[in-house]
Design an enzyme around this catalytic site. Structure first.
Site, PDB file in Angstrom:
ATOM      1  N   ARG A  81      60.261  41.297  -3.926  1.00 31.22           N
ATOM      2  CA  ARG A  81      59.670  43.166  -4.053  1.00 31.22           C
ATOM      3  C   ARG A  81      59.020  43.614  -3.026  1.00 31.22           C
ATOM      4  O   ARG A  81      57.694  43.134  -2.434  1.00 31.22           O
ATOM      5  CB  ARG A  81      58.963  42.379  -5.513  1.00 31.22           C
ATOM      6  CG  ARG A  81      58.392  44.364  -5.822  1.00 31.22           C
ATOM      7  CD  ARG A  81      57.644  43.994  -6.870  1.00 31.22           C
ATOM      8  NE  ARG A  81      56.584  45.518  -7.367  1.00 31.22           N
ATOM      9  CZ  ARG A  81      55.028  45.398  -7.462  1.00 31.22           C
ATOM     10  NH1 ARG A  81      54.588  44.106  -7.690  1.00 31.22           N
ATOM     11  NH2 ARG A  81      55.034  46.188  -7.454  1.00 31.22           N
ATOM     12  N   HIS A 125      53.008  52.046  -4.154  1.00 35.02           N
ATOM     13  CA  HIS A 125      51.977  50.986  -4.591  1.00 35.02           C
ATOM     14  C   HIS A 125      50.506  51.959  -3.653  1.00 35.02           C
ATOM     15  O   HIS A 125      50.009  50.731  -2.502  1.00 35.02           O
ATOM     16  CB  HIS A 125      52.701  49.587  -3.269  1.00 35.02           C
ATOM     17  CG  HIS A 125      51.722  48.582  -4.183  1.00 35.02           C
ATOM     18  ND1 HIS A 125      52.834  47.376  -4.743  1.00 35.02           N
ATOM     19  CD2 HIS A 125      50.539  47.979  -4.436  1.00 35.02           C
ATOM     20  CE1 HIS A 125      51.180  46.593  -5.019  1.00 35.02           C
ATOM     21  NE2 HIS A 125      50.684  47.082  -5.082  1.00 35.02           N
ATOM     22  N   GLU A 170      51.324  49.444 -10.997  1.00 29.23           N
ATOM     23  CA  GLU A 170      49.889  49.664 -11.923  1.00 29.23           C
ATOM     24  C   GLU A 170      49.120  50.807 -11.782  1.00 29.23           C
ATOM     25  O   GLU A 170      47.757  50.750 -10.971  1.00 29.23           O
ATOM     26  CB  GLU A 170      48.998  48.864 -10.507  1.00 29.23           C
ATOM     27  CG  GLU A 170      48.815  46.456 -11.625  1.00 29.23           C
ATOM     28  CD  GLU A 170      48.789  46.261 -10.344  1.00 29.23           C
ATOM     29  OE1 GLU A 170      47.559  46.485 -10.072  1.00 29.23           O
ATOM     30  OE2 GLU A 170      48.705  45.212 -10.921  1.00 29.23           O
ATOM     31  N   ASN A 297      52.634  42.555 -14.225  1.00 24.21           N
ATOM     32  CA  ASN A 297      51.502  41.802 -13.375  1.00 24.21           C
ATOM     33  C   ASN A 297      50.486  41.120 -14.303  1.00 24.21           C
ATOM     34  O   ASN A 297      50.512  41.879 -14.667  1.00 24.21           O
ATOM     35  CB  ASN A 297      50.922  43.023 -12.206  1.00 24.21           C
ATOM     36  CG  ASN A 297      51.635  43.329 -11.119  1.00 24.21           C
ATOM     37  OD1 ASN A 297      53.602  43.156 -11.105  1.00 24.21           O
ATOM     38  ND2 ASN A 297      51.456  44.498 -10.464  1.00 24.21           N
ATOM     39  N   TYR A 299      47.298  38.695 -13.885  1.00 24.04           N
ATOM     40  CA  TYR A 299      46.455  37.737 -13.942  1.00 24.04           C
ATOM     41  C   TYR A 299      45.356  37.238 -14.970  1.00 24.04           C
ATOM     42  O   TYR A 299      45.630  35.634 -14.742  1.00 24.04           O
ATOM     43  CB  TYR A 299      45.917  38.444 -11.697  1.00 24.04           C
ATOM     44  CG  TYR A 299      46.529  38.336 -11.710  1.00 24.04           C
ATOM     45  CD1 TYR A 299      46.734  38.037  -9.835  1.00 24.04           C
ATOM     46  CD2 TYR A 299      47.328  40.497 -11.006  1.00 24.04           C
ATOM     47  CE1 TYR A 299      47.970  38.344  -9.004  1.00 24.04           C
ATOM     48  CE2 TYR A 299      47.999  40.596 -10.401  1.00 24.04           C
ATOM     49  CZ  TYR A 299      48.225  39.479  -9.477  1.00 24.04           C
ATOM     50  OH  TYR A 299      49.225  39.722  -7.693  1.00 24.04           O
ATOM     51  N   GLU A 368      54.356  40.722 -10.644  1.00 27.93           N
ATOM     52  CA  GLU A 368      52.689  39.952  -9.749  1.00 27.93           C
ATOM     53  C   GLU A 368      52.709  38.613 -10.041  1.00 27.93           C
ATOM     54  O   GLU A 368      52.006  38.770 -11.534  1.00 27.93           O
ATOM     55  CB  GLU A 368      52.109  40.768  -9.623  1.00 27.93           C
ATOM     56  CG  GLU A 368      52.511  41.615  -7.789  1.00 27.93           C
ATOM     57  CD  GLU A 368      50.626  42.592  -7.924  1.00 27.93           C
ATOM     58  OE1 GLU A 368      49.840  42.707  -7.958  1.00 27.93           O
ATOM     59  OE2 GLU A 368      51.718  44.192  -7.428  1.00 27.93           O
TER      60      GLU A 368
HETATM   61  C1  FCB Z   1      47.515  43.845  -7.765  1.00 31.04           C
HETATM   62  C2  FCB Z   1      48.092  44.679  -6.860  1.00 31.04           C
HETATM   63  C3  FCB Z   1      48.193  43.870  -5.202  1.00 31.04           C
HETATM   64  C4  FCB Z   1      47.176  43.165  -5.272  1.00 31.04           C
HETATM   65  C5  FCB Z   1      46.783  41.759  -5.992  1.00 31.04           C
HETATM   66  C6  FCB Z   1      45.935  40.798  -6.239  1.00 31.04           C
HETATM   67  O1  FCB Z   1      46.425  44.261  -8.429  1.00 31.04           O
HETATM   68  O2  FCB Z   1      48.643  45.426  -7.404  1.00 31.04           O
HETATM   69  O3  FCB Z   1      48.755  44.903  -4.830  1.00 31.04           O
HETATM   70  O4  FCB Z   1      45.632  43.534  -4.719  1.00 31.04           O
HETATM   71  O5  FCB Z   1      46.629  42.967  -7.058  1.00 31.04           O
END
Ligand code: FCB
Length: 470
Positions: A81, A125, A170, A297, A299, A368
Site C-alpha cells: 500500500r 495521504h 484518515e 487503521n 493504533y 495500517e
Molecule cells: C497514521 C498515518 C501514517 C503514520 C501512522 C503512524 O495516522 O496514516 O501516515 O504516520 O499514523
C-alpha cells in the site's frame, strides 16, 4: 485455525503487505515537475516539525524504489500500500497530468508487478498541492471537485496496474490535526474550517469514487482510523455512556456513518458538523457510494472514566466530549509506545467486530497497524526490535480471533515498511520493520521484518518462543 502447537492460520489468499505514504518516503520534492504540497510548506516553517525535519529527502524512495520493491519481495510480501503524491501528478492541483509524475508511478507499479506484489494505492495521504491550499484547501468545496479530477487522471493512466484504490487516508486526522488543532499541515486552529474540511473531504471521497468507477471496473474503498471507546470502572452511569456515544461520534462516526449510511451521527456535537449551508442537496448520497472494502487503521483505543476535568489526576486529560464529570484516561497497566500511544491488541479485535456489525459482509483490510520504538543498530549490525515483534504478534493474534468470530478480514498492511518522516515528529519516531540509516540511506531489516516475513510466507502466525517477553 489454531493448530496443536499454537500456530494461527489465516484464510487462503489473505493479503500480507506493508504500507507507506508518498511524502513520508519519496523525497525528490522538486524533481520531474512536482509542485509543492502543504507538507513542504508546513515542514519548512520553523517550529512545526521536531528538529526542523522535512520530507525533502526522506527515504529517497523516488530514486530507490527498485531496491525497496526487491526488499519487499525478499521478505515474501505479496501486497504493498503506497500513496500517490497529488502534486507530482498535478503540480498545482488542477489541469492536465504531468507525464513525468505518472511515469514514476507506472514504473513503480511495473516493478511491483514483476515481483508479484499487488498494489493498493491511496490517492490522498495528506499532501495537498499548495496552490489548492492557497484557494482554501479542504475548507473550499472546489477541492473536492479537483480531487475527483485528479482521481480520474490517475485511474485513466494506472488502473490496469492497480488492484485496489483508497480515496482518502484518515480524513479524521486531516480535519482535526490539520484544521482544528494545527499540529499538521496546513496548521490551522479553526473549528469552522475543520467542520467544513470534514464535509469536503467526505464529498471528495464520494466524487472520486464515482470518477474511479467511471474509468472502468475498480475496487474502491476509503481508509479510516478507528478507535474503540472504552469505559473504565464498574457500572456505566448515564453521563459516562453519554460521553462514550459523543466521543465515538466525534472520532469514528463522523466519517463512518456518512460513508456507510449517508448521514452524520446524531451524537456528534453540532460544532463539528458542517454548517447546513455547506451541505448541498444530494451530498450525503454522493458520499454514500457503495464500497468494495473498508480500510481500517488501528493504533489505540480511547478510555473514559469518571473524574473532574478541573482537577485532573495522573494519566487523565480533559474529555473531548466535554461531558461534565468525565475525563479521558490512560491506564497505567497498558504499555505505551515512544509516541505515548497505548498498546492494546484487544482494541483491534473490538473494532473489527464493531465494523462488521455495522457493515455486514463488507470486506475489511487493516491498512495500517504498527508501533514506534527506540530502535538502534547493535554492535552486530542488527536491529533487534523485540517490542515490535511482540506488538505484531499480539495484534495478528487479535486479527485471527476476529476472523474466527466471523469478520471478513481480507488483508493486513503493517505500518510501515520503512522508518520514515513521521509528520510533526520528523525522523525521531521509527515505525519501520526495516531500519533506515538516514545518513547513508542504508536499509537494515529489523527482527520484526524477519518475524513478519515468516508470517507472510506461512500464512500463519507462529507462537513466540517462550523466552520472548510477553
Ligand atoms: C497514521 C498515518 C501514517 C503514520 C501512522 C503512524 O495516522 O496514516 O501516515 O504516520 O499514523
Amino acid at each position: 485455525m489454531t493448530s496443536a502447537n499454537g500456530v494461527l492460520g489465516f484464510p487462503e489468499g489473505f493479503a500480507w503487505g506493508s504500507a507507506t505514504a508518498a511524502y513520508q518516503i519519496e523525497g525528490a520534492v522538486s524533481i520531474d515537475g512536482r509542485g509543492p504540497s502543504v507538507w513542504d510548506t508546513f515542514s519548512h516553517a520553523p517550529g512545526n516539525v521536531r528538529g526542523g525535519d522535512t520530507g525533502d529527502i526522506a527515504c529517497d524512495s523516488y530514486h530507490r524504489y527498485r531496491e525497496d520493491v526487491a526488499l519487499m519481495a525478499s521478505l515474501g510480501l505479496k501486497a504493498y500500500r503506497f500513496s500517490i503524491s497529488w502534486p507530482r501528478v498535478q503540480p498545482g492541483g488542477r489541469g492536465p497530468a504531468n507525464p513525468k509524475g505518472l511515469d514514476y508511478y507506472r514504473a513503480l507499479l511495473d516493478e511491483l508487478g514483476e515481483h508479484g506484489i499487488e498494489a493498493t494505492v491511496t490517492l490522498y495521504h495528506w499532501d495537498l498541492p499548495q496552490e489548492l491550499q492557497d484557494d482554501g484547501g479542504w475548507e473550499a468545496r472546489d477541492t473536492a471537485e479537483r480531487f475527483a479530477e485528479y482521481a480520474a487522471l490517475c485511474a485513466e493512466a494506472l488502473s490496469d496496474r492497480v488492484a485496489r484504490w483508497i480515496t482518502l487516508n484518515e480524513p479524521q486526522v486531516v480535519a482535526n490535526n490539520g484544521y482544528r488543532h494545527g499540529q499538521h499541515a496546513p496548521g490551522l486552529r479553526d473549528a469552522d474550517a475543520a467542520a467544513a474540511a470534514t464535509h469536503h473531504l467526505l464529498l471528495g471521497h464520494g466524487l472520486a469514487t464515482q470518477a474511479l468507477r467511471a474509468q472502468g471496473p475498480a475496487e474502491v474503498g476509503i481508509t479510516l482510523d478507528l478507535h474503540p471507546i472504552r469505559i473504565l470502572g464498574d457500572g456505566h452511569p448515564g453521563d459516562l455512556e453519554q460521553a462514550r456515544l459523543i466521543t465515538d461520534a466525534m472520532v469514528n462516526g463522523i466519517y463512518l456513518e456518512p460513508v456507510l449510511y449517508g448521514r452524520y451521527p446524531v451524537h456528534a456535537p453540532a460544532a463539528m458538523l458542517p454548517a447546513p449551508a455547506l451541505v448541498a442537496d444530494g451530498d450525503l448520497a454522493t458520499i454514500n457510494q457503495p464500497l468494495d472494502f473498508l480500510g481500517i487503521n488501528y493504533y489505540s483505543p480511547i478510555f473514559l472514566r469518571a473524574g473532574d476535568p478541573a482537577d485532573l489526576r495522573r494519566n487523565e486529560e480533559p474529555a473531548r466530549s466535554e461531558v461534565p464529570g468525565v475525563v479521558e484516561y490512560r491506564p497505567d497497566e497498558l504499555e505505551r509506545t515512544t509516541m505515548g500511544w497505548l498498546v492494546d491488541a484487544d482494541g483491534l479485535h473490538e473494532i473489527l467486530l464493531e465494523v462488521s456489525k455495522q457493515a455486514p459482509g463488507l470486506p475489511l483490510y487493516i491498512t495500517e497497524n504498527g508501533r514506534a520504538a527506540e530502535d538502534y543498530v547493535n554492535p552486530r549490525g542488527e536491529v533487534d526490535d523485540i517490542e515490535r515483534v511482540r506488538y505484531l504478534h499480539t495484534h495478528l493474534e487479535a486479527a485471527a480471533r476476529a476472523i474466527k468470530d466471523g469478520v471478513s478480514l481480507a488483508g493486513y498492511f503493517v505500518w510501515s515498511l520503512l522508518d520514515n518522516f513521521e509528520w510533526a515528529w520528523g525522523y525521531q519516531k521509527r515505525f519501520g520493520i526495516v531500519y533506515v540509516d538516514f545518513g547513508t540511506q542504508r536499509r537494515i531489516p529489523k527482527s520484526s521484518a524477519r518475524f513478519y516475513s515468516e508470517v507472510a510466507q506461512a500464512n500463519a502466525v507462529p507462537s513466540l518462543p517462550a523466552t520472548w517477553p510477553r
